[in-house]
Design a protein around this motif. Structure first.
Motif, PDB file in Angstrom:
ATOM      1  N   GLU A  72       0.629 -24.264   1.683  1.00 28.45           N
ATOM      2  CA  GLU A  72       1.217 -23.775   2.929  1.00 28.45           C
ATOM      3  C   GLU A  72       1.523 -22.270   2.882  1.00 28.45           C
ATOM      4  OE1 GLU A  72       2.637 -26.397   1.105  1.00 28.45           O
ATOM      5  OE2 GLU A  72       1.339 -27.788   2.200  1.00 28.45           O
ATOM      6  N   LYS A  87      -0.385 -19.719   5.026  1.00 22.92           N
ATOM      7  CA  LYS A  87       0.007 -19.442   6.418  1.00 22.92           C
ATOM      8  C   LYS A  87       1.024 -18.311   6.504  1.00 22.92           C
ATOM      9  CE  LYS A  87      -0.845 -24.202   7.935  1.00 22.92           C
ATOM     10  NZ  LYS A  87      -0.262 -25.440   8.503  1.00 22.92           N
ATOM     11  N   ARG A  94      -1.261 -14.987   5.006  1.00 26.68           N
ATOM     12  CA  ARG A  94      -2.393 -14.684   5.887  1.00 26.68           C
ATOM     13  C   ARG A  94      -3.406 -13.723   5.227  1.00 26.68           C
ATOM     14  NH1 ARG A  94      -0.886 -15.856  11.393  1.00 26.68           N
ATOM     15  NH2 ARG A  94      -2.156 -14.155  12.213  1.00 26.68           N
ATOM     16  N   GLN A 126      -9.516 -28.733   5.012  1.00 24.53           N
ATOM     17  CA  GLN A 126      -8.056 -28.786   4.925  1.00 24.53           C
ATOM     18  C   GLN A 126      -7.409 -27.472   5.335  1.00 24.53           C
ATOM     19  OE1 GLN A 126      -7.389 -29.925   0.845  1.00 24.53           O
ATOM     20  NE2 GLN A 126      -7.553 -32.124   1.268  1.00 24.53           N
ATOM     21  N   ALA A 127      -8.051 -26.364   5.026  1.00 25.49           N
ATOM     22  CA  ALA A 127      -7.467 -25.042   5.300  1.00 25.49           C
ATOM     23  C   ALA A 127      -8.260 -24.276   6.358  1.00 25.49           C
ATOM     24  CB  ALA A 127      -7.382 -24.233   4.006  1.00 25.49           C
ATOM     25  N   ALA A 128      -8.868 -25.011   7.285  1.00 27.64           N
ATOM     26  CA  ALA A 128      -9.646 -24.362   8.354  1.00 27.64           C
ATOM     27  C   ALA A 128      -8.784 -23.423   9.185  1.00 27.64           C
ATOM     28  CB  ALA A 128     -10.287 -25.431   9.244  1.00 27.64           C
ATOM     29  N   TYR A 129      -7.465 -23.601   9.114  1.00 24.10           N
ATOM     30  CA  TYR A 129      -6.540 -22.774   9.898  1.00 24.10           C
ATOM     31  C   TYR A 129      -6.593 -21.289   9.530  1.00 24.10           C
ATOM     32  CZ  TYR A 129      -3.773 -23.635   5.667  1.00 24.10           C
ATOM     33  OH  TYR A 129      -3.358 -23.742   4.365  1.00 24.10           O
ATOM     34  N   ILE A 130      -7.181 -20.929   8.397  1.00 25.02           N
ATOM     35  CA  ILE A 130      -7.211 -19.498   8.051  1.00 25.02           C
ATOM     36  C   ILE A 130      -8.053 -18.703   9.049  1.00 25.02           C
ATOM     37  CG2 ILE A 130      -6.921 -20.052   5.592  1.00 25.02           C
ATOM     38  CD1 ILE A 130      -9.805 -18.935   5.182  1.00 25.02           C
ATOM     39  N   GLU A 174      -7.581 -18.717  12.082  1.00 24.48           N
ATOM     40  CA  GLU A 174      -6.667 -18.265  13.143  1.00 24.48           C
ATOM     41  C   GLU A 174      -6.357 -16.780  13.029  1.00 24.48           C
ATOM     42  OE1 GLU A 174      -3.230 -20.752  12.890  1.00 24.48           O
ATOM     43  OE2 GLU A 174      -4.374 -22.618  13.195  1.00 24.48           O
ATOM     44  N   TRP A 175      -6.294 -16.255  11.809  1.00 26.12           N
ATOM     45  CA  TRP A 175      -6.034 -14.821  11.640  1.00 26.12           C
ATOM     46  C   TRP A 175      -7.267 -14.055  11.135  1.00 26.12           C
ATOM     47  CZ3 TRP A 175      -3.334 -18.458   8.621  1.00 26.12           C
ATOM     48  CH2 TRP A 175      -3.718 -18.554   7.271  1.00 26.12           C
TER      49      TRP A 175
END
Length: 426
Positions: free
Chosen positions: A381, A384, A387, A405-409, A411-412
């Motif tokens: 976590e 996040k 970044r 699992q970490a596709a959210y990276i 976002e930035w």
């Protein structure tokens, strides 16, 4: 230097290259496969109060035997000091647990296992695999040297005995629990310093009509895909099929089938049985893989030369990428703190000047530091919060799982990087 120092050095040089004996056939080893310098043990993660303490480093120099073609490291530390308390818990990889579940169901179907059968696993870790046999009503026993992970298995309902495996343990387990219809081990064969004692123990323990399966990284794939970071002190041996077949045959076990798997960058699953058990004939996959390796030169020493230089080129390219990223003001973090990652970090000399931190899902590693390079290990976590511009995937064999699992990276604008077989930005 003094005259006596000069004389000592000249005497050492006159003895020629440092050598030791092959752990299988006893031949003298002199040919380098790859020299990765010196590294600490890859699972000895550093607690904050240990940061100022000395850390032992050992040579990470792999040789190839000119007689049996087994690639191997010299043993510098005992298995007790590596595996009695271990930081690797198999269940933290969801894809690995799924792989184990598919294996269990396949074996139940293929060999007709049921309530009257018995399955034993050597190096059964936290019960990640045997739990699937338990759920299907098949009796099991785990044989695991690390008490801390064996405790987790028992809590899951997986009976486990805490012992190192070899002839002595095999004899004792057979007397106490009987002999299994299936005896298996995933990613344990490479971890065994006394290879002959280990394989002889399997011969002792296996039921007369029983089947052995072993999974381990395939040397042919390691070389073809430049997977040098899978070489570390906990892995004493690196197997081609022609080498492993020779080892098992020497101990009265015939390999009758083999599967090529995608796990760990490319692995083999070998199927063995007592040589005297002709009910399981040797299949075409065995013949085909053996011939493919022979055609690829795995019985010649020339095939192994040149890998060392290939590895050096990979190191230079990774360092160039990281240095250029830093020069451009980019931030780089890691994902994972696996054994292979620690080989990569130590061999390349990557520290916090190039990698701010790494993350790991295993709470056992969080809050500690990577061995040798002393890079802080954070919960996933933390990405996040930080970044980073780039996330270097150290367990590259799990890149598909990790990128999901970490596709959210994204976002930035963060991007994943894999170092093996060559540096690639995803």
């Amino acid at each position: 230097m003094t005259a006596s120092t000069d004389n000592h050095l000249e005497g050492a040089l006159a003895q020629g290259p440092r050598s030791f004996s092959c752990r299988f056939c006893g031949a003298r080893l002199t040919t380098t496969f790859v020299d990765l310098g010196s590294s600490p043990l890859c699972q000895t993660h550093i607690a904050p109060d240990q940061l100022d303490a000395m850390e032992p480093f050992y040579p990470l120099h792999a040789y190839v035997c000119g007689e049996c073609k087994l690639v191997q490291l010299q043993q510098f530390v005992s298995p007790d000091s590596i595996f009695s308390e271990y930081a690797y818990f198999s269940s933290y990889s969801t894809s690995w647990v799924e792989h184990a579940k598919r294996y269990a169901h396949m074996m139940i179907r293929r060999f007709g296992l049921g309530g009257a059968s018995k399955v034993m696993e050597i190096a059964s870790n936290d019960g990640y695999l045997l739990q699937h046999f338990v759920a299907a009503g098949v009796p099991v026993l785990g044989i695991e040297p690390a008490a801390n992970v064996a405790k987790v298995a028992v809590e899951k309902g997986v009976p486990t005995t805490v012992r190192f495996f070899g002839r002595e343990t095999a004899t004792a387990v057979a007397a106490e629990h009987g002999r299994p219809d299936v005896l298996l081990g995933n990613n344990v064969l490479a971890h065994v310093p006394d290879l002959n004692d280990f394989v002889a123990g399997m011969k002792i323990l296996l039921a007369p009509g029983g089947v052995i399966t072993m999974e381990f990284p395939h040397l042919q794939r390691l070389m073809a895909e430049n997977q040098f970071d899978t070489i570390y002190h906990e892995h004493f041996s690196y197997f081609s099929f022609v080498a492993v077949e020779k080892v098992f045959a020497h101990h009265g076990i015939t390999l009758f089938d083999v599967e090529e798997l995608p796990t760990h960058g490319g692995s083999l699953r070998i199927y063995g049985r007592h040589t005297e058990n002709s009910a399981l004939p040797v299949g075409e996959r065995v013949t085909a893989l053996r011939q493919r390796e022979i055609d690829d030169g795995f019985l010649t020493m020339e095939r192994y030369r040149g890998f060392d230089e290939q590895v050096k080129r990979t190191k230079r390219r990774l360092l160039t990428f990281l240095i250029e990223a830093r020069e451009q003001g980019k931030t780089v973090a890691g994902y994972g703190a696996p054994g292979k990652g620690n080989t990569l970090l130590n061999y390349c000399g990557i520290r916090t000047d190039l990698l701010d931190f790494t993350t790991d899902a295993n709470p056992y590693k969080q809050g500690k530091y990577t061995p040798g390079t002393r890079i802080p290990i954070m919960p996933p976590e933390h990405l996040k919060v930080a970044r980073p511009d780039y996330v270097l995937i150290l367990p590259w064999n799990l890149k598909d799982e990790i990128t999901r699992q970490a596709a959210y990276i994204a976002e930035w604008g963060g991007r994943f990087v894999v170092p093996i077989p060559e540096v690639r930005v995803l």
